[in-house]
Scaffold this motif. Structure first.
Motif, PDB file in Angstrom:
ATOM      1  N   ASN B  52       0.823  -1.209   0.000  1.00 18.10           N
ATOM      2  CA  ASN B  52       0.000   0.000   0.000  1.00 18.10           C
ATOM      3  C   ASN B  52       0.859   1.261   0.000  1.00 18.10           C
ATOM      4  N   LEU B  57      -0.995   4.422  -1.860  1.00 18.90           N
ATOM      5  CA  LEU B  57      -2.376   4.422  -1.370  1.00 18.90           C
ATOM      6  C   LEU B  57      -2.403   4.928   0.068  1.00 18.90           C
ATOM      7  N   ASP B  58      -1.234   4.979   0.679  1.00 12.40           N
ATOM      8  CA  ASP B  58      -1.147   5.336   2.086  1.00 12.40           C
ATOM      9  C   ASP B  58       0.170   6.084   2.293  1.00 12.40           C
ATOM     10  N   ASP B  77      -3.114  14.432  -0.852  1.00 12.17           N
ATOM     11  CA  ASP B  77      -3.986  13.424  -1.450  1.00 12.17           C
ATOM     12  C   ASP B  77      -4.052  13.529  -2.974  1.00 12.17           C
ATOM     13  N   ALA B  78      -4.214  14.766  -3.479  1.00 11.86           N
ATOM     14  CA  ALA B  78      -4.346  14.945  -4.922  1.00 11.86           C
ATOM     15  C   ALA B  78      -3.052  14.572  -5.633  1.00 11.86           C
ATOM     16  N   SER B  81      -2.676  10.879  -5.752  1.00 10.27           N
ATOM     17  CA  SER B  81      -3.542  10.301  -6.796  1.00 10.27           C
ATOM     18  C   SER B  81      -2.855  10.401  -8.149  1.00 10.27           C
ATOM     19  N   GLU B  82      -2.257  11.539  -8.375  1.00  9.23           N
ATOM     20  CA  GLU B  82      -1.548  11.775  -9.628  1.00  9.23           C
ATOM     21  C   GLU B  82      -0.410  10.751  -9.798  1.00  9.23           C
ATOM     22  N   ARG B  84      -0.162   7.796  -8.384  1.00  7.13           N
ATOM     23  CA  ARG B  84      -0.750   6.466  -8.632  1.00  7.13           C
ATOM     24  C   ARG B  84      -1.150   6.311 -10.082  1.00  7.13           C
ATOM     25  N   GLY B  85      -1.806   7.364 -10.583  1.00  6.53           N
ATOM     26  CA  GLY B  85      -2.315   7.299 -11.958  1.00  6.53           C
ATOM     27  C   GLY B  85      -1.212   7.202 -12.998  1.00  6.53           C
ATOM     28  N   PHE B  90      -1.493  -1.399 -10.631  1.00  7.65           N
ATOM     29  CA  PHE B  90      -1.973  -2.311  -9.580  1.00  7.65           C
ATOM     30  C   PHE B  90      -2.599  -3.570 -10.169  1.00  7.65           C
ATOM     31  N   PHE B  92      -4.713  -6.894  -8.440  1.00  5.24           N
ATOM     32  CA  PHE B  92      -5.239  -7.356  -7.159  1.00  5.24           C
ATOM     33  C   PHE B  92      -5.620  -8.826  -7.204  1.00  5.24           C
ATOM     34  N   ASN B  96     -10.587  -6.748  -9.074  1.00  2.44           N
ATOM     35  CA  ASN B  96     -11.048  -5.369  -8.922  1.00  2.44           C
ATOM     36  C   ASN B  96     -11.303  -4.659 -10.239  1.00  2.44           C
ATOM     37  N   PRO B 110      -7.264   4.189 -15.965  1.00  4.58           N
ATOM     38  CA  PRO B 110      -6.177   5.096 -15.542  1.00  4.58           C
ATOM     39  C   PRO B 110      -5.968   6.240 -16.519  1.00  4.58           C
ATOM     40  N   TYR B 113      -8.420   9.243 -16.122  1.00  2.00           N
ATOM     41  CA  TYR B 113      -8.123  10.247 -15.105  1.00  2.00           C
ATOM     42  C   TYR B 113      -6.894  11.081 -15.420  1.00  2.00           C
TER      43      TYR B 113
END
Lengths: 442, 227
Positions: B52, B57-58, B77-78, B81-82, B84-85, B90, B92, B96, B110, B113
């Motif tokens: 994570n 994610l964390d 946070d934003a 997200s960027e 991650r994208g 990922f 799973f 998912n 992905p 976004y």
């Protein structure tokens, strides 16, 4: 502000709504009914208002009506006191003064109203004799269906001629041709020279006068035959009244001149009439239009408030469904967040869904509302027909509904607003989810 | 320079007034470009927490996480997200996929976004669907696909943004052994093409296929074996 092109978000929102089409439609219903109620209510109010405006305009928007009024304290003075005639009202002098003081008045119409019994053969009828002048027709759009209207020569010669209102003509002459017949108005005989088209009763602010139950005679004939003293025996005990003129109508060239002219007339009358015994009244139909406008807004506010409750309920419905949908799609939210969706992407995704729902519901609501506005007068007419209700007067105010662009815009913006308002909280909830927990959600 | 570096990384969860769970107690790990690593350990050892954190994610409680030369430990946070994208792929255990989207649409999420144009997204997703051998089933929804096919879609989705690092959490856990082997063969193929892969697994056989196994227990890395 949005990180995605709005068309993309819109497409996504619509696609998501189409996943559960039945649910989406049911969610929309609340807004649909609310908007439908707004549109229909406003259409009815607008229709009534327009109809009332027309009735006021019948009295003439460029007219000022100066009317004689019995002074308030006269009631006790007149009853039982038979030797004393109550003198009140407007005079020929008043008419002349008004004529000379008001510039731009195109026509000035003096008139007398005398209650008498009209007789033809054995038929009798209580009517109002209306002594007036030939140019009365220039102020009030009067249509003659048979014969002719009063002519200047009739006035000059004080001829005993009369023009009958439409319903009076039918009552006195149910079978015969009225033209050329001689009828009795009180003590004198008059020859019928014309019959008018129905003018309708001025139910809206025209003082409840029935224009169709009137016998029109030359003003000169009226003062000659009836004198200035009127004996009224209509209410058991009789009373004498003395009144030269009951009404003076002043017609102006434009609506802007009406209010200044009304002030001048009021000033004149205040000067020449006893201030302790006000026996006159200046009526401005234009002012009634303003009063009407205010009344209309009262109804608009009332109607819209009721519809707003329906919209509120609709909004709560949308919010409820969206909250359930957010919980149901927790996992999807987690996936999207993991794949790069920012909080505001999630917010806009859910907001778009509620706004699309409410706007679509609003649009359909407008459509149904317009149909209803169109159908209400028709349905009422059918009901009246089936029940054989003669109460046309009661229904006539609903005989027309008008959908204004303003009403449609109001309804649509209200539905968009409801969509945003009801979507904010669920969207916020969705965006605040922890992506890790959301991904684990079963 | 390492592609990803975890320096003295800790993560503690405050569960209640005085219940504090120390999931990670100071992890140091360095992942080189093109490396294929397995993270193994018993449940609750902290391997998912590592994944994570590596997946942004964390955020770590303390310590640094350097991804592609950038310190991402304290990003908002934003910004996360960027990251991650654009930099993470990922995969799973439970695939998912978004149920109402077709396989192709799922692959494109992905890119959606990142504001990639619809046409470009479609071109890229078709290309990847072809590469993972989905063929004509690319227009089906996840429910209509087998487990193996779903995981292939997820792999395509992890590749679509051309990430720095691909993180897989028990990718074969929900698959039968034959399908699992096919998926692992796909991982081998990706690795041979130079992709950087981190795979969390229980399965020793899976671990043996990688370049190295990182063993985790009680929030610590206990060994780092090279295969």
């Amino acid at each position: 502000m949005l990180s995605l092109k709005s068309t993309e978000i819109l497409r996504l929102g619509v696609a998501n709504l189409l996943v559960h089409p039945g649910r989406s439609v049911l969610t929309m219903l609340g807004i649909l009914f609310g908007v439908c109620a707004v549109v229909a209510t406003l259409a009815i109010v607008e229709g009534i208002s327009l109809k009332m405006q027309e009735e006021v305009l019948k009295m003439g928007a460029t007219n000022i009506i100066v009317a004689a009024r019995k002074p308030a304290e006269s009631q006790s003075a007149s009853t039982g006191d038979q030797g004393h005639a109550l003198a009140y009202g407007l005079t020929y002098d008043d008419a002349e003064r008004i004529q000379s003081s008001i510039q731009g008045a195109s026509v000035i119409v003096p008139a007398r109203k005398i209650p008498v019994t009209a007789r033809y053969l054995t038929r009798r009828n209580r009517v109002e004799v209306f002594g007036t002048v030939p140019w009365y027709t220039e102020t009030y759009g009067i249509e003659v269906t048979q014969g002719r209207w009063l002519a200047p020569l009739d006035l000059k010669k004080m001829d005993n001629v009369t023009v009958l209102g439409s319903s009076l003509a039918v009552e006195l002459f149910p079978h015969e041709e009225p033209l050329g017949k001689v009828i009795w108005l009180g003590e004198n005989a008059y020859r019928v020279i014309g019959v008018l088209a129905p003018r309708g009763s001025g139910s809206a602010g025209a003082g409840g006068e029935d224009f169709d139950h009137v016998a029109y005679i030359p003003l000169t004939a009226a003062s000659r035959r009836f004198g200035n003293v009127i004996l009224d025996r209509s209410v058991g005990s009789h009373s004498f009244e003395m009144c030269e003129l009951h009404e003076i109508t002043v017609k102006l060239k434009s609506a802007e001149q009406v209010r200044p002219a009304a002030r001048i007339i009021t000033g004149l009358l205040e000067k020449f009439h006893d201030p302790k015994k006000k026996d006159w009244e200046v009526q401005v139909p234009l002012d009634r239009l303003d009063a009407l406008e205010r009344t209309k807004w009262l109804f608009v506010v009332l109607g819209v408030s009721i519809a707003a409750i329906s919209l509120l309920v609709g909004g709560i419905g949308i919010m409820n469904i969206m909250l359930a949908s957010v919980t149901e799609r927790t996992r999807e939210i987690g996936i999207r967040r993991a794949l790069g969706a920012k909080r505001r992407d999630i917010v806009s995704q859910f907001l778009v869904e509620t706004v699309v729902l409410s706007t679509l519901g609003g649009a359909i609501g407008v459509f149904v509302g317009v149909l209803m506005a169109w159908g209400i007068p028709w349905a009422l007419a059918r009901v009246a027909e089936i029940l054989k209700v003669g109460g046309e007067a009661a229904l006539s105010n609903l005989s027309r509904t008008v959908v204004t662009p303003g009403a449609v815009i109001l309804a649509l913006s209200a539905s968009i607003f409801v969509g945003i308002a009801s979507g904010v909280y669920p969207a916020y909830r969705a965006a605040q989810m922890d992506p890790i927990r959301a991904l684990r959600h079963e | 320079m390492s592609l990803a570096r975890l320096i003295e990384l800790t993560k503690t969860y405050v569960m209640g007034a005085d219940v504090v769970v120390e999931a990670l107690r100071g992890i140091n790990l360095s992942v080189e470009e093109g490396q294929y690593l397995a993270i193994m350990g018993p449940s609750g050892s902290g391997k998912s927490t590592i994944l994570n954190l590596m997946g942004c994610l964390d955020r770590p409680t303390s310590g640094r996480y350097i991804l592609g030369g950038e310190d991402v430990s304290d990003l908002g946070d934003a910004a996360l997200s960027e990251v991650r994208g654009r930099r993470i792929g990922f995969i799973f255990q439970s695939f998912n996929l978004i149920p109402q989207l077709t396989a192709l649409d799922n692959i494109e999420v992905p890119l959606f976004y990142q504001g990639v144009h619809r046409r470009d997204r479609r071109r890229r997703s078709m290309e990847l669907a072809e590469r993972i051998g989905l063929g004509p089933r690319a227009r089906h929804k996840p429910m209509e696909l087998s487990g193996g096919e779903q995981q292939r879609v997820a792999i395509a989705r992890a590749l679509v943004n051309d990430p720095l690092i691909i993180l897989a959490d028990e990718p074969t856990g929900n698959l039968d052994s034959k399908t699992g082997k096919e998926i692992l063969a796909l991982f081998d193929d990706l690795s041979s093409r130079g992709r950087t892969l981190i795979i969390v697994t229980h399965d020793e056989a899976v671990g043996r296929r990688t370049h190295g196994i990182v063993r985790v227990a009680d929030g610590n890395i206990v060994s780092h074996e090279k295969n």
